[in-house]
Design a protein around this motif. Structure first.
Motif, PDB file in Angstrom:
ATOM      1  N   GLU A 120       0.823  -1.207   0.000  1.00 47.70           N
ATOM      2  CA  GLU A 120       0.000   0.000   0.000  1.00 47.70           C
ATOM      3  C   GLU A 120       0.861   1.263   0.000  1.00 47.70           C
ATOM      4  OE1 GLU A 120      -0.342  -2.496   2.069  1.00 47.70           O
ATOM      5  OE2 GLU A 120      -2.382  -3.297   1.877  1.00 47.70           O
TER       6      GLU A 120
ATOM      7  N   GLY B   9      -6.376   7.633  -0.852  1.00 46.54           N
ATOM      8  CA  GLY B   9      -7.156   7.427   0.358  1.00 46.54           C
ATOM      9  C   GLY B   9      -7.542   5.976   0.565  1.00 46.54           C
ATOM     10  N   VAL B  10      -7.921   5.302  -0.511  1.00 40.48           N
ATOM     11  CA  VAL B  10      -8.288   3.881  -0.423  1.00 40.48           C
ATOM     12  C   VAL B  10      -7.067   3.044  -0.036  1.00 40.48           C
ATOM     13  CG1 VAL B  10      -9.068   1.886  -1.751  1.00 40.48           C
ATOM     14  CG2 VAL B  10     -10.215   4.086  -2.032  1.00 40.48           C
ATOM     15  N   SER B  11      -5.917   3.319  -0.660  1.00 44.38           N
ATOM     16  CA  SER B  11      -4.698   2.576  -0.329  1.00 44.38           C
ATOM     17  C   SER B  11      -4.272   2.825   1.109  1.00 44.38           C
ATOM     18  CB  SER B  11      -3.560   2.975  -1.288  1.00 44.38           C
ATOM     19  OG  SER B  11      -3.831   2.562  -2.607  1.00 44.38           O
ATOM     20  N   PHE B  12      -4.390   4.081   1.552  1.00 47.26           N
ATOM     21  CA  PHE B  12      -4.013   4.407   2.933  1.00 47.26           C
ATOM     22  C   PHE B  12      -4.931   3.688   3.916  1.00 47.26           C
ATOM     23  CE2 PHE B  12      -4.139   7.047   6.767  1.00 47.26           C
ATOM     24  CZ  PHE B  12      -2.782   7.149   7.056  1.00 47.26           C
ATOM     25  N   ARG B  13      -6.206   3.645   3.610  1.00 47.85           N
ATOM     26  CA  ARG B  13      -7.150   2.953   4.485  1.00 47.85           C
ATOM     27  C   ARG B  13      -6.834   1.457   4.546  1.00 47.85           C
ATOM     28  NH1 ARG B  13     -13.759   2.941   3.725  1.00 47.85           N
ATOM     29  NH2 ARG B  13     -14.231   1.679   5.568  1.00 47.85           N
ATOM     30  N   ALA B  14      -6.521   0.866   3.388  1.00 43.26           N
ATOM     31  CA  ALA B  14      -6.166  -0.562   3.363  1.00 43.26           C
ATOM     32  C   ALA B  14      -4.886  -0.808   4.150  1.00 43.26           C
ATOM     33  CB  ALA B  14      -5.994  -1.022   1.915  1.00 43.26           C
ATOM     34  N   TRP B  15      -3.949   0.112   4.086  1.00 47.39           N
ATOM     35  CA  TRP B  15      -2.691   0.008   4.833  1.00 47.39           C
ATOM     36  C   TRP B  15      -2.960   0.017   6.338  1.00 47.39           C
ATOM     37  CZ3 TRP B  15       1.340   4.526   5.173  1.00 47.39           C
ATOM     38  CH2 TRP B  15       2.487   4.065   5.850  1.00 47.39           C
ATOM     39  N   MET B  16      -3.808   0.959   6.771  1.00 50.83           N
ATOM     40  CA  MET B  16      -4.135   1.048   8.186  1.00 50.83           C
ATOM     41  C   MET B  16      -4.891  -0.198   8.664  1.00 50.83           C
ATOM     42  SD  MET B  16      -2.887   3.855   9.450  1.00 50.83           S
ATOM     43  CE  MET B  16      -1.463   3.364   8.453  1.00 50.83           C
ATOM     44  N   LYS B  17      -5.782  -0.701   7.830  1.00 48.90           N
ATOM     45  CA  LYS B  17      -6.546  -1.890   8.195  1.00 48.90           C
ATOM     46  C   LYS B  17      -5.637  -3.101   8.350  1.00 48.90           C
ATOM     47  CE  LYS B  17     -10.325  -4.864   6.618  1.00 48.90           C
ATOM     48  NZ  LYS B  17     -11.320  -5.119   5.533  1.00 48.90           N
TER      49      LYS B  17
ATOM     50  N   ARG C  42      -3.601  -2.804  11.540  1.00 48.32           N
ATOM     51  CA  ARG C  42      -4.362  -3.142  12.748  1.00 48.32           C
ATOM     52  C   ARG C  42      -4.548  -4.643  12.895  1.00 48.32           C
ATOM     53  NH1 ARG C  42      -7.570   1.348  11.144  1.00 48.32           N
ATOM     54  NH2 ARG C  42      -9.061  -0.096  10.191  1.00 48.32           N
TER      55      ARG C  42
END
Length: 305
Positions: free
Chosen positions: A183, A275-283, A286
């Motif tokens: 990501e 934004g989508v890649s960053f969200r996938a990275w954070m998910k 976690r």
């Protein structure tokens, strides 16, 4: 607008040939995800949202390569840039998102296709080739030459569309390959692509004078618009200037507006993708953190006596 529909034929305005081709692609898509799905291993039902994505992508292809906007693009650069923004920045990610991952997994046994992707699938190739093709296309001499040679223009557009799909594949991969980007690397990839995309837009925005004879020289414009008219029809010079003109901006302002519009759309689309890649990275971060903590706890836990 009445002048527009009375001047150009229904075939030129609505491009029925392209509608037929896209309808056939849609039919094959539905057969693939329904009747033929069971022929591929691990093929699962395709969610409705993916079907919608795919057909929105087909609609984007139609808007970019046909329909009224394509004809208007021969009279106003801003309309041409709008069509390009749709077909190269919006349609490719929608088409890729619309395809089920098991379809690409089913292509792995085909050595020729696998070999072709190994040859061109390196991320740097997709990044540089699309942006280079986009920049070369907007060089004044190249642009005018392609717009007045329909066959070459169509070939170049299709080639640029294929390169756009290749570039977007690395941003929205449907299956993991040897070239898979994390990501964080996807975000860097999009930032780099945005930087490479900028010079062509800047050239158009800050030129200060019209760059393309297609929109200012009646002789050149007549060659470009002739491909949108029935054979033997008179060239409607009145549409280029005068009281019947369909253009509402001066050539310079139209050019600046087109370049700015293209850059704004690119920034919006890439911003959403980042934004989508960053969200996938954070998910993913976690989900992996508890596993790491658990492994460290087991490592330092005293052995039971």
């Amino acid at each position: 607008m009445e002048q527009f529909f009375s001047t150009f034929s229904a075939r030129a305005i609505w491009t029925p040939e392209l509608i037929l081709i896209l309808a056939l692609i849609s039919a094959v898509y539905f057969l693939m995800i329904t009747k033929w799905r069971h022929r591929l291993p691990d093929a699962e039902p395709v969610p409705v949202k993916r079907r919608v994505y795919f057909h929105l992508g087909l609609l984007g292809v139609y808007i970019g390569f046909g329909g009224p906007l394509y004809v208007l693009g021969h009279m106003m650069l801003s309309m041409h840039m709008t069509a390009m923004a749709v077909v190269y920045l919006i349609a490719p990610p929608l088409l890729i998102l619309g395809m089920p991952s098991w379809f690409f997994e089913g292509l792995r046994p085909f050595k020729l296709l696998r070999g072709m992707f190994v040859a061109v699938g390196f991320p740097l190739i997709g990044l540089l080739s699309f942006n280079a093709a986009f920049s070369v296309y907007h060089l004044p001499g190249v642009f005018d030459y392609l717009l007045t040679n329909e066959g070459l223009h169509n070939v170049y557009q299709l080639g640029m569309f294929a390169l756009a799909l290749l570039m977007w594949w690395h941003i929205i991969p449907r299956v993991k390959t040897r070239f898979h980007l994390s990501e964080l690397k996807q975000i860097g990839y999009m930032v780099a692509s945005g930087v490479l995309f900028t010079p062509a837009c800047a050239l158009i925005i800050f030129a200060g004078e019209p760059l393309y004879a297609t929109y200012t020289d009646p002789a050149v414009w007549s060659q470009a618009i002739a491909y949108c008219l029935p054979p033997g029809a008179d060239i409607p010079y009145s549409l280029l200037s005068g009281s019947q003109s369909l253009t509402f901006l001066s050539p310079t302002n139209d050019q600046q507006f087109g370049g700015a519009l293209m850059k704004i759309v690119q920034e919006l689309v890439y911003g959403i993708a980042i934004g989508v890649s960053f969200r996938a990275w954070m998910k993913r971060d976690r989900e992996e953190t508890p596993k790491v903590v658990h492994q460290e706890y087991e490592m330092y836990e005293p052995n039971a006596q």
